[in-house]
Design a protein around this motif. Structure first.
Motif, PDB file in Angstrom:
ATOM      1  N   GLY A   1       0.817  -1.208   0.000  1.00  0.00           N
ATOM      2  CA  GLY A   1       0.000   0.000   0.000  1.00  0.00           C
ATOM      3  C   GLY A   1       0.852   1.259   0.000  1.00  0.00           C
ATOM      4  N   ILE A   2       1.964   1.237   0.731  1.00  0.00           N
ATOM      5  CA  ILE A   2       2.879   2.384   0.743  1.00  0.00           C
ATOM      6  C   ILE A   2       3.477   2.608  -0.638  1.00  0.00           C
ATOM      7  CG2 ILE A   2       5.141   3.153   1.581  1.00  0.00           C
ATOM      8  CD1 ILE A   2       4.386   1.971   4.310  1.00  0.00           C
ATOM      9  N   VAL A   3       3.923   1.537  -1.296  1.00  0.00           N
ATOM     10  CA  VAL A   3       4.503   1.670  -2.633  1.00  0.00           C
ATOM     11  C   VAL A   3       3.477   2.225  -3.611  1.00  0.00           C
ATOM     12  CG1 VAL A   3       5.544   0.430  -4.571  1.00  0.00           C
ATOM     13  CG2 VAL A   3       6.173  -0.165  -2.234  1.00  0.00           C
ATOM     14  N   VAL A   4       2.261   1.701  -3.552  1.00  0.00           N
ATOM     15  CA  VAL A   4       1.215   2.134  -4.476  1.00  0.00           C
ATOM     16  C   VAL A   4       0.875   3.609  -4.265  1.00  0.00           C
ATOM     17  CG1 VAL A   4      -1.202   1.827  -5.103  1.00  0.00           C
ATOM     18  CG2 VAL A   4       0.250  -0.163  -4.816  1.00  0.00           C
ATOM     19  N   GLN A   5       0.799   4.061  -3.019  1.00  0.00           N
ATOM     20  CA  GLN A   5       0.481   5.458  -2.754  1.00  0.00           C
ATOM     21  C   GLN A   5       1.661   6.380  -3.060  1.00  0.00           C
ATOM     22  OE1 GLN A   5      -1.879   6.899   0.438  1.00  0.00           O
ATOM     23  NE2 GLN A   5      -2.553   4.877   1.083  1.00  0.00           N
ATOM     24  N   THR A   6       2.868   5.853  -3.064  1.00  0.00           N
ATOM     25  CA  THR A   6       4.056   6.668  -3.309  1.00  0.00           C
ATOM     26  C   THR A   6       4.258   6.956  -4.786  1.00  0.00           C
ATOM     27  OG1 THR A   6       5.143   5.771  -1.330  1.00  0.00           O
ATOM     28  CG2 THR A   6       6.561   6.784  -2.966  1.00  0.00           C
ATOM     29  N   PHE A   7       3.847   6.028  -5.651  1.00  0.00           N
ATOM     30  CA  PHE A   7       4.066   6.185  -7.086  1.00  0.00           C
ATOM     31  C   PHE A   7       2.748   6.452  -7.808  1.00  0.00           C
ATOM     32  CE2 PHE A   7       7.809   3.979  -5.666  1.00  0.00           C
ATOM     33  CZ  PHE A   7       8.824   4.442  -6.494  1.00  0.00           C
ATOM     34  N   ALA A   8       2.807   7.355  -8.799  1.00  0.00           N
ATOM     35  CA  ALA A   8       1.627   7.659  -9.609  1.00  0.00           C
ATOM     36  C   ALA A   8       1.231   6.439 -10.430  1.00  0.00           C
ATOM     37  CB  ALA A   8       1.916   8.846 -10.532  1.00  0.00           C
ATOM     38  N   LEU A   9      -0.012   6.406 -10.893  1.00  0.00           N
ATOM     39  CA  LEU A   9      -0.559   5.251 -11.602  1.00  0.00           C
ATOM     40  C   LEU A   9       0.310   4.833 -12.783  1.00  0.00           C
ATOM     41  CD1 LEU A   9      -2.916   3.251 -11.985  1.00  0.00           C
ATOM     42  CD2 LEU A   9      -4.024   4.969 -13.407  1.00  0.00           C
ATOM     43  N   ARG A  10       0.767   5.792 -13.579  1.00  0.00           N
ATOM     44  CA  ARG A  10       1.541   5.473 -14.787  1.00  0.00           C
ATOM     45  C   ARG A  10       2.943   4.946 -14.477  1.00  0.00           C
ATOM     46  NH1 ARG A  10      -2.569   5.182 -16.521  1.00  0.00           N
ATOM     47  NH2 ARG A  10      -3.614   6.291 -18.221  1.00  0.00           N
ATOM     48  N   GLU A  11       3.365   5.056 -13.224  1.00  0.00           N
ATOM     49  CA  GLU A  11       4.695   4.588 -12.842  1.00  0.00           C
ATOM     50  C   GLU A  11       4.649   3.313 -11.990  1.00  0.00           C
ATOM     51  OE1 GLU A  11       5.815   8.168 -10.780  1.00  0.00           O
ATOM     52  OE2 GLU A  11       7.129   8.776 -12.428  1.00  0.00           O
ATOM     53  N   ARG A  12       3.432   2.895 -11.632  1.00  0.00           N
ATOM     54  CA  ARG A  12       3.327   1.783 -10.693  1.00  0.00           C
ATOM     55  C   ARG A  12       3.770   0.462 -11.292  1.00  0.00           C
ATOM     56  NH1 ARG A  12      -2.547   3.363  -8.510  1.00  0.00           N
ATOM     57  NH2 ARG A  12      -1.920   5.281  -7.423  1.00  0.00           N
ATOM     58  N   GLY A  13       3.505   0.247 -12.580  1.00  0.00           N
ATOM     59  CA  GLY A  13       3.914  -1.007 -13.194  1.00  0.00           C
ATOM     60  C   GLY A  13       5.411  -1.202 -13.078  1.00  0.00           C
ATOM     61  N   LYS A  14       6.168  -0.147 -13.425  1.00  0.00           N
ATOM     62  CA  LYS A  14       7.623  -0.217 -13.343  1.00  0.00           C
ATOM     63  C   LYS A  14       8.081  -0.361 -11.893  1.00  0.00           C
ATOM     64  CE  LYS A  14      11.777   2.378 -14.618  1.00  0.00           C
ATOM     65  NZ  LYS A  14      12.281   3.633 -15.247  1.00  0.00           N
ATOM     66  N   ALA A  15       7.462   0.445 -10.985  1.00  0.00           N
ATOM     67  CA  ALA A  15       7.857   0.413  -9.569  1.00  0.00           C
ATOM     68  C   ALA A  15       7.580  -0.949  -8.949  1.00  0.00           C
ATOM     69  CB  ALA A  15       7.123   1.505  -8.795  1.00  0.00           C
ATOM     70  N   LEU A  16       6.388  -1.497  -9.223  1.00  0.00           N
ATOM     71  CA  LEU A  16       6.043  -2.781  -8.621  1.00  0.00           C
ATOM     72  C   LEU A  16       6.757  -3.944  -9.315  1.00  0.00           C
ATOM     73  CD1 LEU A  16       2.291  -2.278  -7.729  1.00  0.00           C
ATOM     74  CD2 LEU A  16       4.250  -2.344  -6.214  1.00  0.00           C
ATOM     75  N   ALA A  17       7.173  -3.743 -10.586  1.00  0.00           N
ATOM     76  CA  ALA A  17       8.015  -4.751 -11.217  1.00  0.00           C
ATOM     77  C   ALA A  17       9.347  -4.830 -10.486  1.00  0.00           C
ATOM     78  CB  ALA A  17       8.239  -4.422 -12.690  1.00  0.00           C
ATOM     79  N   LEU A  18       9.890  -3.663 -10.094  1.00  0.00           N
ATOM     80  CA  LEU A  18      11.110  -3.650  -9.287  1.00  0.00           C
ATOM     81  C   LEU A  18      10.845  -4.267  -7.915  1.00  0.00           C
ATOM     82  CD1 LEU A  18      12.569  -0.114 -10.110  1.00  0.00           C
ATOM     83  CD2 LEU A  18      13.615  -2.320 -10.655  1.00  0.00           C
ATOM     84  N   PHE A  19       9.700  -3.892  -7.328  1.00  0.00           N
ATOM     85  CA  PHE A  19       9.329  -4.394  -6.001  1.00  0.00           C
ATOM     86  C   PHE A  19       9.283  -5.917  -5.995  1.00  0.00           C
ATOM     87  CE2 PHE A  19       5.975  -5.645  -2.967  1.00  0.00           C
ATOM     88  CZ  PHE A  19       6.392  -4.989  -1.813  1.00  0.00           C
ATOM     89  N   PHE A  20       8.508  -6.490  -6.928  1.00  0.00           N
ATOM     90  CA  PHE A  20       8.378  -7.948  -6.978  1.00  0.00           C
ATOM     91  C   PHE A  20       9.614  -8.612  -7.579  1.00  0.00           C
ATOM     92  CE2 PHE A  20       3.774  -6.852  -6.888  1.00  0.00           C
ATOM     93  CZ  PHE A  20       3.444  -7.558  -5.750  1.00  0.00           C
ATOM     94  N   GLY A  21      10.244  -7.924  -8.557  1.00  0.00           N
ATOM     95  CA  GLY A  21      11.413  -8.507  -9.204  1.00  0.00           C
ATOM     96  C   GLY A  21      12.599  -8.626  -8.268  1.00  0.00           C
TER      97      GLY A  21
ATOM     98  N   GLY B   1      14.637 -16.461 -14.998  1.00  0.00           N
ATOM     99  CA  GLY B   1      13.540 -16.142 -15.915  1.00  0.00           C
ATOM    100  C   GLY B   1      12.508 -15.245 -15.268  1.00  0.00           C
ATOM    101  N   PHE B   2      12.194 -15.505 -14.000  1.00  0.00           N
ATOM    102  CA  PHE B   2      11.155 -14.752 -13.305  1.00  0.00           C
ATOM    103  C   PHE B   2      11.514 -13.274 -13.189  1.00  0.00           C
ATOM    104  CE2 PHE B   2       9.250 -12.941  -9.520  1.00  0.00           C
ATOM    105  CZ  PHE B   2       7.936 -13.368  -9.591  1.00  0.00           C
ATOM    106  N   VAL B   3      12.734 -12.965 -12.738  1.00  0.00           N
ATOM    107  CA  VAL B   3      13.122 -11.581 -12.486  1.00  0.00           C
ATOM    108  C   VAL B   3      13.158 -10.779 -13.780  1.00  0.00           C
ATOM    109  CG1 VAL B   3      14.996 -10.095 -11.676  1.00  0.00           C
ATOM    110  CG2 VAL B   3      14.379 -12.135 -10.372  1.00  0.00           C
ATOM    111  N   VAL B   4      13.747 -11.332 -14.833  1.00  0.00           N
ATOM    112  CA  VAL B   4      13.840 -10.610 -16.105  1.00  0.00           C
ATOM    113  C   VAL B   4      12.449 -10.362 -16.685  1.00  0.00           C
ATOM    114  CG1 VAL B   4      14.662 -10.730 -18.482  1.00  0.00           C
ATOM    115  CG2 VAL B   4      16.159 -11.454 -16.611  1.00  0.00           C
ATOM    116  N   ALA B   5      11.635 -11.392 -16.743  1.00  0.00           N
ATOM    117  CA  ALA B   5      10.303 -11.253 -17.331  1.00  0.00           C
ATOM    118  C   ALA B   5       9.389 -10.375 -16.487  1.00  0.00           C
ATOM    119  CB  ALA B   5       9.676 -12.629 -17.537  1.00  0.00           C
TER     120      ALA B   5
END
Length: 523
Positions: A129-149, A316-320
């Protein structure tokens, strides 16, 4: 107010780093314990049931309490809940490492694994929730890809690190969480993430229903391979769990301040993405367990080498995952989610055809392909689902998606474990009969061996026919996993729509409409 305004000019990357370290412990513990299962069982003299609960109690606790963690974060404050979760997780990890030998060992380690799961359950939704509120909608995919990656990369380190630590003592696999927790707490103190939350009453009735339902239903599936499906207790546990979960859904619709706002499932994309996440998580966490068991039993690898086997999956997981996050930002969730499910299905199918050859070199690229498919679809599906909530409900939405994910993971481990043991036992019996062992004796020996080797690995003294029979049982599991991911691809194709999601603007309710009579707060 925009999401980015909530950080008040603080470094978003520092906030992201703090949350990654916070959740890294939960990711690491999904895999590292499986590597040390044989050593834990031997040193503590645990039963097969006990050692399986040492693995699954953690996942079960996560699944039962994630909704509570998400709601707690939205009502108490995300930063407070993250800190509390990190402290609880680290303390429980320390106690797992201090498990005494003797009659109390099994109860001790299972109880503290449950507390570990509780710490993770309240920490993870708040962190996301903190990550999602910190980043704007258009940047969340990249931010959460880093988060999960990155978190996924740290998960890949878990089995490798676990292999080395186990050579010293299995207890160190729990103690390694303590320095990670310290780093997370320091980064949180420095970055001081700021989010919005709204105080509200806690729905303890809903918490009791969902916790009971998850626990009973998973317990029934898990015990089926020990008690047997003929035991009426299996059906009763599963039926009681389903009834409690059904009651939970009806109660939540009639509760003023529910644990889960069931109305969010009216959003077609949110419903579809949770179905996809639930289906795919029947595979994602259990695959670590089966990879580890296959590497140690069928391939005769050491714990360290089994960790390297898992590393191929995470490469494979991290790159994809990064590719999937960028595809989400550019064109929406449907393409990466569908494509990822298809790649995973193909990867597991091709891998299944190679495992009976007992050659790791012949399997590597299929392991990487399966990991890439899972990485490409999981991040976009999770991110897009959370984006469907308002900024005051990100914790709740995360709690829902993580409840679905971990409940499915627990079920997957139980169901696929039952399939593996049944297939292994059947093949062992045939192998023993071919070697002239009388039918009754062959059946008894097959049952004993399947129960023993389904829970513990190691290369020493395992006959060649046992290794091959285990490989065949693993082949069946991987074929089932391929079918599961194909089903997820079908849901993605028909359930998701193309296009980038627009920002959700939700008017804030007046204070008198709030169940707790309080406006939103920041902190």
């Amino acid at each position: 107010m925009t999401d980015t305004a909530a950080v008040s000019g603080r470094s978003r990357n520092l906030v992201l780093a703090a949350m990654i370290f916070a959740v890294a412990m939960t990711f690491i513990d999904q895999t590292i314990v499986s590597i040390a299962v044989p050593q834990i069982q031997d040193e503590l003299n645990l039963s097969n049931t006990g050692v399986q609960w040492a693995v699954n109690a953690y996942l079960l606790s996560l699944a039962a309490l994630f909704a509570f963690g998400g709601r707690l974060a939205d009502t108490v404050g995300h930063r407070k809940v993250v800190v509390a979760g990190v402290v609880l997780f680290a303390a429980a990890s320390a106690m797992c490492g201090l498990t005494p030998k003797g009659s109390a060992a099994q109860t001790w380690i299972v109880v503290f694994r449950v507390l570990q799961g509780a710490g993770g359950a309240i920490m993870f939704p708040a962190a996301l929730g903190i990550v999602v509120q910190t980043f704007a909608l258009r940047e969340r995919g990249k931010a959460l890809a880093l988060f999960f990656g990155i978190a996924g990369g740290l998960t890949a380190v878990g089995p490798i690190l676990g292999g080395y630590l186990t050579e010293w003592t299995w207890r160190a696999i729990f103690w390694v969480n303590i320095p990670v927790a310290v780093i997370a707490l320091v980064l949180i103190a420095v970055s001081k993430p700021v989010t919005e939350h709204r105080p509200a009453r806690m729905d303890y009735r809903g918490l009791a229903l969902i916790a009971g339902g998850v626990t009973l239903s998973v317990f029934g599936f898990q015990q089926s391979q020990i008690w047997g499906w003929h035991n009426p207790g299996i059906g009763l546990c599963i039926a009681a769990g389903v009834l409690l979960l059904t009651a939970f859904a009806f109660v939540e619709l009639r509760t003023a301040s529910p644990l889960i706002q069931m109305r969010i499932f009216r959003d077609r994309a949110f419903l579809a993405e949770n179905l996809i996440l639930g289906i795919s998580m029947l595979v994602f966490v259990p695959v670590f367990f089966f990879f580890s068991e296959y590497a140690q039993i069928a391939l005769g690898k050491s714990a360290q080498e089994a960790g390297l086997y898992l590393l191929y999956f995470f490469l494979g997981f991290v790159v994809a995952s990064q590719i999937g996050g960028r595809m989400l930002d550019q064109g929406g969730a449907k393409r990466p989610v569908f494509l990822g499910c298809v790649l995973a299905a193909v990867g597991f199918y091709l891998l299944a055809g190679k495992v009976t050859g007992l050659s790791l070199s012949d399997q590597i690229w299929y392991v990487v392909l399966a990991g890439a498919g899972m990485g490409m679809m999981l991040t976009p599906a999770s991110t897009d689902a959370v984006n469907r909530a308002s900024r005051l409900s990100y914790g709740e939405a995360t709690g829902i998606t993580q409840t679905v994910r971990n409940y499915a993971a627990s079920l997957g481990l139980a169901i696929l474990g039952t399939i593996s043991v049944s297939e292994f036992r059947s093949r062992l019996k045939s192998s023993l009969l071919d070697r002239g062992v009388p039918a009754g004796q062959a059946s008894a020996q097959a049952t004993d061996i399947s129960q023993s080797h389904s829970q513990s690995g190691g290369s020493g003294g395992i006959p060649a026919y046992v290794r091959l029979d285990f490989a065949y049982s693993t082949r069946t599991v991987f074929y089932v996993m391929a079918g599961i991911m194909a089903a997820a691809a079908i849901v993605a194709h028909f359930g998701l729509r193309r296009g980038v999601q627009t920002e959700l603007v939700e008017p804030e309710p007046a204070p008198e409409d709030d169940p707790a009579g309080k406006p939103a707060e920041r902190g």
